[in-house]
Design a protein around this motif. Structure first.
Motif, mmCIF file in Angstrom:
data_model
loop_
_atom_site.group_PDB
_atom_site.id
_atom_site.type_symbol
_atom_site.label_atom_id
_atom_site.label_comp_id
_atom_site.label_asym_id
_atom_site.label_seq_id
_atom_site.Cartn_x
_atom_site.Cartn_y
_atom_site.Cartn_z
ATOM 1 N N ARG A 78 0.837 -1.194 0.000
ATOM 2 C CA ARG A 78 0.000 0.000 0.000
ATOM 3 C C ARG A 78 0.868 1.239 0.000
ATOM 4 O O ARG A 78 1.738 1.411 0.838
ATOM 5 N N LEU A 79 0.634 2.108 -0.943
ATOM 6 C CA LEU A 79 1.436 3.313 -1.109
ATOM 7 C C LEU A 79 0.585 4.518 -0.775
ATOM 8 O O LEU A 79 -0.410 4.792 -1.430
ATOM 9 N N GLU A 80 0.995 5.217 0.296
ATOM 10 C CA GLU A 80 0.242 6.400 0.733
ATOM 11 C C GLU A 80 0.799 7.621 0.022
ATOM 12 O O GLU A 80 1.955 7.963 0.193
ATOM 13 N N ILE A 81 -0.040 8.273 -0.769
ATOM 14 C CA ILE A 81 0.437 9.371 -1.610
ATOM 15 C C ILE A 81 -0.402 10.624 -1.402
ATOM 16 O O ILE A 81 -1.612 10.564 -1.326
ATOM 17 N N GLU A 82 0.289 11.722 -1.293
ATOM 18 C CA GLU A 82 -0.369 13.016 -1.327
ATOM 19 C C GLU A 82 -0.033 13.615 -2.689
ATOM 20 O O GLU A 82 0.939 14.335 -2.840
ATOM 21 N N SER A 83 -0.826 13.295 -3.691
ATOM 22 C CA SER A 83 -0.467 13.620 -5.063
ATOM 23 C C SER A 83 -0.382 15.117 -5.300
ATOM 24 O O SER A 83 0.341 15.572 -6.181
ATOM 25 N N GLU A 84 -1.127 15.891 -4.522
ATOM 26 C CA GLU A 84 -1.068 17.335 -4.739
ATOM 27 C C GLU A 84 0.272 17.913 -4.347
ATOM 28 O O GLU A 84 0.613 19.035 -4.705
ATOM 29 N N LEU A 85 1.088 17.137 -3.633
ATOM 30 C CA LEU A 85 2.402 17.617 -3.216
ATOM 31 C C LEU A 85 3.483 17.239 -4.200
ATOM 32 O O LEU A 85 4.643 17.528 -3.976
ATOM 33 N N CYS A 86 3.113 16.568 -5.295
ATOM 34 C CA CYS A 86 4.114 16.123 -6.256
ATOM 35 C C CYS A 86 4.570 17.242 -7.175
ATOM 36 O O CYS A 86 5.529 17.072 -7.920
ATOM 37 N N ASP A 87 3.872 18.364 -7.165
ATOM 38 C CA ASP A 87 4.292 19.496 -7.978
ATOM 39 C C ASP A 87 5.205 20.393 -7.163
ATOM 40 O O ASP A 87 5.242 20.348 -5.948
ATOM 41 N N GLY A 88 5.949 21.258 -7.861
ATOM 42 C CA GLY A 88 6.863 22.168 -7.174
ATOM 43 C C GLY A 88 6.118 23.137 -6.284
ATOM 44 O O GLY A 88 4.956 23.431 -6.477
ATOM 45 N N GLY A 89 6.823 23.689 -5.311
ATOM 46 C CA GLY A 89 6.187 24.632 -4.405
ATOM 47 C C GLY A 89 7.216 25.330 -3.570
ATOM 48 O O GLY A 89 8.394 25.269 -3.832
ATOM 49 N N ARG A 90 6.749 25.980 -2.531
ATOM 50 C CA ARG A 90 7.656 26.708 -1.663
ATOM 51 C C ARG A 90 8.394 25.743 -0.736
ATOM 52 O O ARG A 90 7.900 24.695 -0.402
ATOM 53 N N VAL A 91 9.553 26.150 -0.332
ATOM 54 C CA VAL A 91 10.390 25.296 0.496
ATOM 55 C C VAL A 91 10.531 25.895 1.883
ATOM 56 O O VAL A 91 10.543 27.107 2.051
ATOM 57 N N THR A 92 10.598 25.035 2.877
ATOM 58 C CA THR A 92 10.828 25.503 4.240
ATOM 59 C C THR A 92 12.177 25.019 4.701
ATOM 60 O O THR A 92 12.701 24.044 4.212
ATOM 61 N N ASN A 93 12.757 25.715 5.665
ATOM 62 C CA ASN A 93 14.037 25.287 6.204
ATOM 63 C C ASN A 93 13.904 24.020 7.023
ATOM 64 O O ASN A 93 14.829 23.246 7.148
ATOM 65 N N GLU A 94 12.740 23.814 7.640
ATOM 66 C CA GLU A 94 12.479 22.588 8.395
ATOM 67 C C GLU A 94 11.319 21.878 7.725
ATOM 68 O O GLU A 94 10.170 22.262 7.888
ATOM 69 N N ALA A 95 11.613 20.856 6.936
ATOM 70 C CA ALA A 95 10.591 20.157 6.170
ATOM 71 C C ALA A 95 10.187 18.886 6.868
ATOM 72 O O ALA A 95 10.745 18.502 7.876
ATOM 73 N N GLY A 128 9.946 19.561 0.553
ATOM 74 C CA GLY A 128 10.311 18.793 1.736
ATOM 75 C C GLY A 128 9.206 17.883 2.222
ATOM 76 O O GLY A 128 9.381 17.155 3.199
ATOM 77 N N ALA A 129 8.053 17.891 1.555
ATOM 78 C CA ALA A 129 6.918 17.085 1.998
ATOM 79 C C ALA A 129 7.131 15.608 1.702
ATOM 80 O O ALA A 129 7.795 15.243 0.729
ATOM 81 N N GLN A 130 6.548 14.756 2.544
ATOM 82 C CA GLN A 130 6.530 13.327 2.274
ATOM 83 C C GLN A 130 5.491 13.060 1.198
ATOM 84 O O GLN A 130 4.312 13.318 1.384
ATOM 85 N N VAL A 131 5.918 12.549 0.047
ATOM 86 C CA VAL A 131 4.979 12.263 -1.037
ATOM 87 C C VAL A 131 4.633 10.780 -1.089
ATOM 88 O O VAL A 131 3.688 10.391 -1.774
ATOM 89 N N ALA A 132 5.393 9.923 -0.390
ATOM 90 C CA ALA A 132 5.064 8.500 -0.351
ATOM 91 C C ALA A 132 5.742 7.849 0.845
ATOM 92 O O ALA A 132 6.850 8.232 1.231
ATOM 93 N N VAL A 133 5.057 6.863 1.411
ATOM 94 C CA VAL A 133 5.619 6.027 2.473
ATOM 95 C C VAL A 133 5.323 4.585 2.095
ATOM 96 O O VAL A 133 4.156 4.203 1.979
ATOM 97 N N ARG A 143 10.185 1.187 6.966
ATOM 98 C CA ARG A 143 9.539 1.788 5.811
ATOM 99 C C ARG A 143 10.557 2.425 4.869
ATOM 100 O O ARG A 143 11.714 2.591 5.195
ATOM 101 N N VAL A 144 10.067 2.781 3.685
ATOM 102 C CA VAL A 144 10.814 3.601 2.739
ATOM 103 C C VAL A 144 10.081 4.923 2.599
ATOM 104 O O VAL A 144 8.864 4.937 2.369
ATOM 105 N N TYR A 145 10.796 6.033 2.769
ATOM 106 C CA TYR A 145 10.192 7.361 2.696
ATOM 107 C C TYR A 145 10.661 8.063 1.426
ATOM 108 O O TYR A 145 11.840 7.973 1.047
ATOM 109 N N ILE A 146 9.725 8.775 0.779
ATOM 110 C CA ILE A 146 10.047 9.575 -0.395
ATOM 111 C C ILE A 146 9.622 11.012 -0.128
ATOM 112 O O ILE A 146 8.468 11.274 0.226
ATOM 113 N N TYR A 147 10.576 11.948 -0.284
ATOM 114 C CA TYR A 147 10.324 13.369 -0.042
ATOM 115 C C TYR A 147 10.437 14.152 -1.343
ATOM 116 O O TYR A 147 11.202 13.797 -2.241
#
Length: 445
Positions: free
Chosen positions: A19-36, A386-391, A377-381
């Protein structure tokens, strides 16, 4: 092909679609934070250097046109590499996974994950600490807690590779006359892009470069004040080397201009604990590091310092990552002189030197960072947000290593639980159902 090393007896390759948990709206570019690390976007303005990495990533974030053509009905639509993971089988590549023990196995992806090579490590001390494949995939080198690195011909016809019985495992001596007989171990090694050199980091605080054509050590220097857990060449030129150590520092070494003996070109501060792994973006400018402070950091070497004048001075706890959980009171601490560009949080780095990587340029434009984790787990950022796009959830023990196919959307992970797992989608975008072949395993810690 896929390379793994372990004491686990695996009769057949384990496949799993989890099972792959995805926040697909976060797969596009965006603003970056220093603490992601959270799924929330930040409204903070971009710093100049952050803006640059965002622009560079967005410019190349789409998969290669040839890859887009492999997805039926998707030619005119934006392609999310995470959602495509992994819709196809792979073509002729070698993958390196986490390992523990004395056996190294190479799997042939083109032939149904058949074992191409089963290597019994020679003169092993404790465990196989690292392996590296030559760029032409003809040779593999492996290291242990010894100054001798062994090289094996991967392309030979022999499947069972036992040193001095079925094949020769040539030894490369990384010690020097100045060592005085001191026996050290090698934690990390990496081929240069042209395959002519190998860089290594060792337990005696040193980094070394071995010239394969001359069959001798090119240089060896004391680089840090603690174990050097990770080293890599910065780009294809081979002039720049990145190193990370248990002294919490990342260093940049320029072989063209050593200012003084053992003097780096620069130092990068920001991790609060030791560095477990470094991966270069390949441009001689950006790299990422995994740290025992439970973070990945993105670095721009143009921000490096000439010294380590900044004093931490706030650690008031005793902690050993090999057998203790990370102290809760340390999770919100920040380095007073943090020079990193972005910090990624969510995974855990405990018990072993867990690795992290940029996703492939060909299929993803290096838009993602992915890592194994102690929590199985395997994490994808997303590199920029800096958002987690998949776990990826399947394993039951720490995932030390994982590898994303360089051309097709497929990722392989290996764990202390004995499973070697291939991740992917059926091809139409929905979350995959679990499917796993039985694997005979022997648990160990």
């Amino acid at each position: 092909m896929f390379v793994t090393a372990s004491e686990v007896d695996i009769d057949e390759m384990g496949y799993a679609m989890s099972r792959l948990e995805i926040e697909s709206e976060l797969c596009d570019g965006g603003r970056v934070t220093n603490e992601a690390g959270s799924s929330k976007r930040s409204n903070k303005p971009l710093h100049n250097v952050d803006h640059e990495i965002a622009q560079l990533t967005n410019m190349r974030s789409s998969p290669h046109e040839r890859l887009r053509q492999q997805m039926p009905g998707k030619e005119k639509l934006p392609v999310s590499p995470v959602k495509m993971l992994a819709s196809r089988e792979a073509d002729g590549s070698l993958f390196v996974a986490g390992f523990q023990g004395s056996n190294i196995r190479i799997y042939d992806v083109d032939r149904g994950w058949k074992v191409r090579k089963n290597i019994l490590a020679k003169s092993l001390r404790w465990t196989v600490t690292d392996t590296s494949l030559s760029p032409d995939q003809r040779y593999l080198v492996y290291a242990s807690m010894s100054p001798i690195v062994h090289i094996v011909n991967v392309g030979s016809a022999t499947t069972e590779s036992v040193a001095n019985l079925t094949e020769i495992h040539e030894g490369l001596d990384f010690s020097s006359t100045e060592d005085g007989g001191y026996s050290f171990g090698i934690f990390s090694l990496k081929f240069s892009t042209d395959g002519r050199e190998i860089v290594a980091g060792s337990s005696d605080d040193s980094i070394s470069v071995y010239d394969l054509e001359a069959n001798r050590l090119s240089f060896r220097i004391v680089a840090h004040t603690a174990d050097v857990n990770t080293v890599t060449f910065a780009d294809e030129s081979g002039n720049l080397i990145y190193s990370g150590s248990d002294d919490n520092l990342c260093k940049v070494w320029d072989r063209r201009c050593f200012i003084a003996k053992d003097k780096p070109a620069g130092v990068l501060m920001g991790h609060l604990e030791g560095i477990t792994f470094i991966d270069s973006r390949g441009d001689g400018r950006y790299f990422i590091s995994n740290g025992k402070d439970q973070t990945i950091k993105l670095w721009d070497i143009r921000k490096m310092s000439s010294s380590t004048s900044c004093n931490l001075g706030f650690r008031n706890y005793e902690w050993d990552y090999r057998w203790m959980d990370y102290p809760p009171q340390a999770r919100d601490l920040k380095h007073p002189c943090d020079q990193s560009v972005v910090t990624y949080k969510g995974h855990s780095v405990l018990r072993t030197l867990i690795r992290c990587y940029f996703s492939p340029e060909y299929s993803t434009g290096q838009k993602y960072i992915y890592t194994g984790s102690h929590d199985s787990r395997v994490y994808i950022y997303d590199v920029v947000t800096g958002a987690q796009v998949a776990v990826l959830t399947h394993h039951t023990s720490p995932v030390r290593d994982c590898s994303w196919h360089p051309y097709y959307p497929m990722l392989v992970s290996s764990s202390w639980d004995g499973d070697v797992v291939k991740w992917g989608f059926p091809g139409n975008g929905e979350a995959p159902a679990m499917s796993k072949k039985r694997v005979r395993r022997r648990f160990y810690y």
